[in-house]
Design a protein around this motif. Structure first.
Motif, PDB file in Angstrom:
ATOM      1  N   SER A  41     -50.560  82.287 143.420  1.00  0.00           N
ATOM      2  CA  SER A  41     -51.180  82.300 141.912  1.00  0.00           C
ATOM      3  C   SER A  41     -50.161  81.458 141.042  1.00  0.00           C
ATOM      4  O   SER A  41     -49.119  80.976 141.729  1.00  0.00           O
ATOM      5  CB  SER A  41     -51.077  83.633 141.437  1.00  0.00           C
ATOM      6  OG  SER A  41     -49.845  84.237 141.260  1.00  0.00           O
ATOM      7  N   THR A  42     -50.498  81.026 140.231  1.00  0.00           N
ATOM      8  CA  THR A  42     -49.748  80.120 139.258  1.00  0.00           C
ATOM      9  C   THR A  42     -49.565  80.762 137.908  1.00  0.00           C
ATOM     10  O   THR A  42     -50.555  81.188 137.330  1.00  0.00           O
ATOM     11  CB  THR A  42     -50.345  78.873 139.310  1.00  0.00           C
ATOM     12  OG1 THR A  42     -51.585  78.659 138.639  1.00  0.00           O
ATOM     13  CG2 THR A  42     -50.167  77.781 140.390  1.00  0.00           C
ATOM     14  N   THR A  43     -48.605  80.184 137.331  1.00  0.00           N
ATOM     15  CA  THR A  43     -48.251  80.959 135.748  1.00  0.00           C
ATOM     16  C   THR A  43     -47.822  79.522 134.931  1.00  0.00           C
ATOM     17  O   THR A  43     -46.791  79.236 135.084  1.00  0.00           O
ATOM     18  CB  THR A  43     -47.486  81.886 135.631  1.00  0.00           C
ATOM     19  OG1 THR A  43     -47.651  83.095 136.366  1.00  0.00           O
ATOM     20  CG2 THR A  43     -47.115  82.246 134.162  1.00  0.00           C
ATOM     21  N   PHE A  56     -45.043  78.671 140.705  1.00  0.00           N
ATOM     22  CA  PHE A  56     -46.080  78.783 141.767  1.00  0.00           C
ATOM     23  C   PHE A  56     -45.485  80.030 142.637  1.00  0.00           C
ATOM     24  O   PHE A  56     -44.418  80.111 143.210  1.00  0.00           O
ATOM     25  CB  PHE A  56     -45.831  77.564 142.824  1.00  0.00           C
ATOM     26  CG  PHE A  56     -46.114  76.214 141.982  1.00  0.00           C
ATOM     27  CD1 PHE A  56     -47.665  75.977 142.160  1.00  0.00           C
ATOM     28  CD2 PHE A  56     -45.191  75.355 141.388  1.00  0.00           C
ATOM     29  CE1 PHE A  56     -47.765  74.641 141.493  1.00  0.00           C
ATOM     30  CE2 PHE A  56     -45.559  74.299 140.923  1.00  0.00           C
ATOM     31  CZ  PHE A  56     -46.757  73.876 140.739  1.00  0.00           C
ATOM     32  N   ARG A  57     -46.466  81.083 142.697  1.00  0.00           N
ATOM     33  CA  ARG A  57     -46.126  82.130 143.076  1.00  0.00           C
ATOM     34  C   ARG A  57     -46.828  82.691 144.449  1.00  0.00           C
ATOM     35  O   ARG A  57     -47.960  82.470 144.570  1.00  0.00           O
ATOM     36  CB  ARG A  57     -46.466  83.476 142.150  1.00  0.00           C
ATOM     37  CG  ARG A  57     -46.045  83.028 140.594  1.00  0.00           C
ATOM     38  CD  ARG A  57     -46.667  84.094 139.550  1.00  0.00           C
ATOM     39  NE  ARG A  57     -46.196  85.295 139.961  1.00  0.00           N
ATOM     40  CZ  ARG A  57     -45.011  85.709 139.400  1.00  0.00           C
ATOM     41  NH1 ARG A  57     -44.166  85.006 139.001  1.00  0.00           N
ATOM     42  NH2 ARG A  57     -44.698  86.976 139.963  1.00  0.00           N
ATOM     43  N   PHE A  58     -45.897  83.066 145.400  1.00  0.00           N
ATOM     44  CA  PHE A  58     -46.413  83.332 146.918  1.00  0.00           C
ATOM     45  C   PHE A  58     -46.143  84.902 146.886  1.00  0.00           C
ATOM     46  O   PHE A  58     -44.921  85.117 147.250  1.00  0.00           O
ATOM     47  CB  PHE A  58     -45.905  82.285 147.812  1.00  0.00           C
ATOM     48  CG  PHE A  58     -45.834  81.066 147.483  1.00  0.00           C
ATOM     49  CD1 PHE A  58     -46.889  80.211 147.760  1.00  0.00           C
ATOM     50  CD2 PHE A  58     -44.839  80.286 146.643  1.00  0.00           C
ATOM     51  CE1 PHE A  58     -46.987  78.982 147.523  1.00  0.00           C
ATOM     52  CE2 PHE A  58     -44.954  78.978 146.395  1.00  0.00           C
ATOM     53  CZ  PHE A  58     -45.935  78.270 146.958  1.00  0.00           C
ATOM     54  N   THR A  59     -47.143  85.637 147.301  1.00  0.00           N
ATOM     55  CA  THR A  59     -46.976  87.051 147.306  1.00  0.00           C
ATOM     56  C   THR A  59     -47.035  87.289 149.024  1.00  0.00           C
ATOM     57  O   THR A  59     -47.703  86.971 149.808  1.00  0.00           O
ATOM     58  CB  THR A  59     -48.264  87.587 146.902  1.00  0.00           C
ATOM     59  OG1 THR A  59     -48.538  87.482 145.691  1.00  0.00           O
ATOM     60  CG2 THR A  59     -48.047  89.354 147.043  1.00  0.00           C
ATOM     61  N   TYR A  66     -42.397  85.517 146.058  1.00  0.00           N
ATOM     62  CA  TYR A  66     -41.391  84.241 145.801  1.00  0.00           C
ATOM     63  C   TYR A  66     -41.908  83.232 145.098  1.00  0.00           C
ATOM     64  O   TYR A  66     -43.341  83.100 144.781  1.00  0.00           O
ATOM     65  CB  TYR A  66     -41.506  83.450 147.350  1.00  0.00           C
ATOM     66  CG  TYR A  66     -40.694  84.484 148.427  1.00  0.00           C
ATOM     67  CD1 TYR A  66     -39.314  84.446 148.347  1.00  0.00           C
ATOM     68  CD2 TYR A  66     -41.579  85.197 149.365  1.00  0.00           C
ATOM     69  CE1 TYR A  66     -38.863  85.351 149.495  1.00  0.00           C
ATOM     70  CE2 TYR A  66     -40.888  85.966 150.333  1.00  0.00           C
ATOM     71  CZ  TYR A  66     -39.723  86.050 150.322  1.00  0.00           C
ATOM     72  OH  TYR A  66     -38.796  86.674 151.409  1.00  0.00           O
ATOM     73  N   VAL A  67     -41.010  82.744 144.186  1.00  0.00           N
ATOM     74  CA  VAL A  67     -41.532  81.685 142.838  1.00  0.00           C
ATOM     75  C   VAL A  67     -40.997  80.599 143.196  1.00  0.00           C
ATOM     76  O   VAL A  67     -39.540  80.357 143.516  1.00  0.00           O
ATOM     77  CB  VAL A  67     -41.107  82.576 141.668  1.00  0.00           C
ATOM     78  CG1 VAL A  67     -41.479  81.812 140.432  1.00  0.00           C
ATOM     79  CG2 VAL A  67     -41.792  84.001 141.764  1.00  0.00           C
ATOM     80  N   ALA A  68     -41.534  79.638 142.953  1.00  0.00           N
ATOM     81  CA  ALA A  68     -40.931  77.845 142.854  1.00  0.00           C
ATOM     82  C   ALA A  68     -41.471  77.839 141.295  1.00  0.00           C
ATOM     83  O   ALA A  68     -42.713  77.769 140.842  1.00  0.00           O
ATOM     84  CB  ALA A  68     -41.337  77.292 143.867  1.00  0.00           C
ATOM     85  N   GLU A  69     -40.600  77.383 140.567  1.00  0.00           N
ATOM     86  CA  GLU A  69     -40.609  76.910 139.234  1.00  0.00           C
ATOM     87  C   GLU A  69     -40.003  75.515 138.706  1.00  0.00           C
ATOM     88  O   GLU A  69     -38.819  75.295 139.085  1.00  0.00           O
ATOM     89  CB  GLU A  69     -40.184  78.153 138.269  1.00  0.00           C
ATOM     90  CG  GLU A  69     -40.406  77.834 136.888  1.00  0.00           C
ATOM     91  CD  GLU A  69     -40.169  79.275 136.106  1.00  0.00           C
ATOM     92  OE1 GLU A  69     -40.294  79.220 134.542  1.00  0.00           O
ATOM     93  OE2 GLU A  69     -39.282  80.186 136.620  1.00  0.00           O
ATOM     94  N   GLY A  70     -40.670  75.138 137.948  1.00  0.00           N
ATOM     95  CA  GLY A  70     -40.268  73.785 137.183  1.00  0.00           C
ATOM     96  C   GLY A  70     -40.482  73.807 135.550  1.00  0.00           C
ATOM     97  O   GLY A  70     -41.462  74.483 135.186  1.00  0.00           O
TER      98      GLY A  70
END
Length: 523
Positions: A298-300, A331-334, A341-345
């Motif tokens: 998912s994305t936020t 960018f959210r990886f369940t 896990y989250v990668a964010e900019g």
């Protein structure tokens, strides 16, 4: 004497009649149980920190007041709020009874009701209510993690509308945060004064199967009896939350927090911490759009606007009032139902009103996790690097990290912790202010009437100028409060706070003690 018709039937017909009677009784019992308003409505509460799935309950009418079946029985609605134990509401009452505003139910009534329910049935009903309560998992401001909203619990067990007033008296031994060492041409005296506090508040909430909307407003002031110069401080705060479950995959969340204050607020990174800076307006808004593309990804996407504006800027001097715009994407990886896990900019723009030399741009590259350790403990963590460049030239890089933790320490207590390390606003172009912030709030209900809160904010700042020696500043702001609810309307309160600032130069050191006793009336 009347003859027994069933007894005189032939044996084969007699058995057939008994079977029909038993079958009819079982069918009636099944229908009756299915229509029992006390039976919890099943709902899908499976969720991740990114989004939650909400199943709308089947009703025959609209609104949060429940619906009436054809038999005249009123069906329960999981979104009914604000009912006390006397009304027989099936919504779960908050453990923090003092926070609901409802009157206490007498022990005699409670014990009688419990004795009428078998232990197995009572346990099953409680479990069913907890599992069937629809939940929203809403984003909050940067660095504050997510918020779980369960209708009928905590704040959402309050009445739909609440308003009240409070009044109190107190004492402040340094309302202007005058430094202990005074090097000015004219000595600045340290004022000590009693004061009168007057405050009013209003809050409202609308909860529906796919929408949450809450408003909280507080306004008042402190009126000092013996303070030179300005004898009053204004305090106005407004907070708004809106959550809309657009569909099963998409959710929109909007947070707003606004305040007009006269004193520093050490819990807010966008509030003034300038002693003697005067009245100021601060505001933060943040919008989050979450979309679940697959069950595991998912994305936020987020956008935020933050403001600090001093009410009495000197026209002949450079102002420290500014606007900050922040845009981000997660960018959210369940990995599991508990770990994401989250990668964010992020990209931020600092725009000063009339001091363009301080305007800058900052980029963030972050990674982290959202962790649901248990039903009691949730944590959010982000860490990475930040890169700042000033509009007039010059750039720098520094680590950045933020953490948020929410822990239900017991049935009647909660613990909230927030931490942050990174750039903060500077008063001179090219200079760096790197700060570590720590905030903690603990709430505990000793009884249904008596409760207490304690909190602490700690700020450590490293000031690194382009030229000259650097310095450090440590601020500790601690508070402790008690509340005793006499009845549904009247509450007594006592609050003590202590603030101390320690600098490496010793020029801005000060301490402050403040105590307040108040009476609050809830309408």
């Amino acid at each position: 004497m009347k003859s027994n018709t069933l007894y005189h039937l032939p044996l084969q017909n007699r058995h057939l009649s008994l079977a029909l009677i038993v079958l009819a009784s079982c069918s009636w019992a099944e229908v009756t149980l299915a229509q029992d308003p006390a039976t919890p409505v099943a709902a899908d509460t499976t969720s991740t920190p990114a989004a939650s799935t909400v199943t709308e309950p089947k009703t025959t009418g609209e609104g949060a007041s429940g619906t009436t079946s054809g038999t005249g029985q009123k069906r329960s609605n999981p979104f009914r709020t604000g009912e006390s134990a006397r009304t027989g509401s099936t919504a779960k009452k908050s453990a923090f009874a003092y926070d609901t505003g409802d009157a206490d139910t007498s022990k005699k009534k409670t014990s009688r009701k419990v004795s009428e329910i078998e232990p197995e049935a009572e346990s099953a009903a409680q479990t069913g209510n907890q599992e069937s309560a629809p939940k929203f998992v809403a984003s909050s401001f940067y660095g504050q993690g997510t918020r779980v909203i369960t209708p009928g619990q905590g704040q959402y067990a309050r009445p739909k509308y609440r308003y009240g007033i409070s009044a109190g008296i107190g004492y402040d031994d340094n309302p202007d945060q005058v430094p202990s060492v005074n090097l000015g041409a004219v000595a600045r005296p340290r004022a000590r004064s009693g004061f009168t506090n007057v405050n009013g508040h209003f809050d409202a909430q609308w909860l529906k199967p796919r929408t949450v909307f809450t408003v909280n407003l507080e306004a008042g002031g402190d009126f000092y009896w013996d303070r030179p110069g300005n004898s009053s401080d204004a305090n106005v705060r407004l907070s708004v939350l809106y959550v809309n479950k657009i569909d099963q995959r998409t959710q929109l969340t909007a947070n707003g927090s606004f305040a007009y204050l006269s004193q520093p607020d050490y819990s807010n990174v966008f509030a003034s911490q300038n002693q003697g800076g005067g009245d100021y307006f601060t505001g933060s808004t943040k919008f989050d759009l979450n979309h679940r593309w697959t069950p595991l990804f998912s994305t936020t996407t987020s956008a935020s606007v933050n403001l600090l504006k001093y009410a009495n800027d000197n026209p002949g001097a450079l102002s420290n009032s500014y606007l900050t715009y922040v845009f981000g994407n997660e960018f959210r990886f369940t990995a599991s139902s508990r770990l994401t896990y989250v990668a964010e900019g992020r990209f931020g723009i600092d725009d000063y009103y009339d001091n363009s030399s301080l305007s800058s741009k900052t980029a963030f590259a972050l990674g982290g996790v959202d962790w649901i350790a248990s039903r009691r403990l949730t944590a959010n963590f982000r860490a990475g690097a930040s890169f700042r460049s000033f509009d007039i030239g010059g750039s720098s890089a520094a680590p950045y990290a933020e953490v948020a933790l929410n822990y239900l320490t017991g049935r009647h207590s909660t613990l909230t912790i927030n931490g942050r390390y990174g750039y903060e606003q500077s008063t001179t172009a090219g200079d760096e202010n790197l700060s570590y912030r720590f905030g903690m709030l603990f709430q505990h209900a000793f009884t249904s009437r008596f409760s207490g809160t304690t909190g602490i904010n700690y700020i450590h700042t490293n000031y690194n100028p382009r030229a000259g020696a650097g310095s450090t500043t440590d601020v500790v702001d601690a508070n402790f409060g008690l509340q005793y609810r006499l009845d549904r309307h009247l509450t007594l309160g006592a609050r003590y706070s202590y603030t101390v600032q320690d600098t490496s130069t010793g020029l801005q050191d000060f301490d402050r003690n403040r105590v307040l006793f108040s009476v609050q009336y809830e309408f």
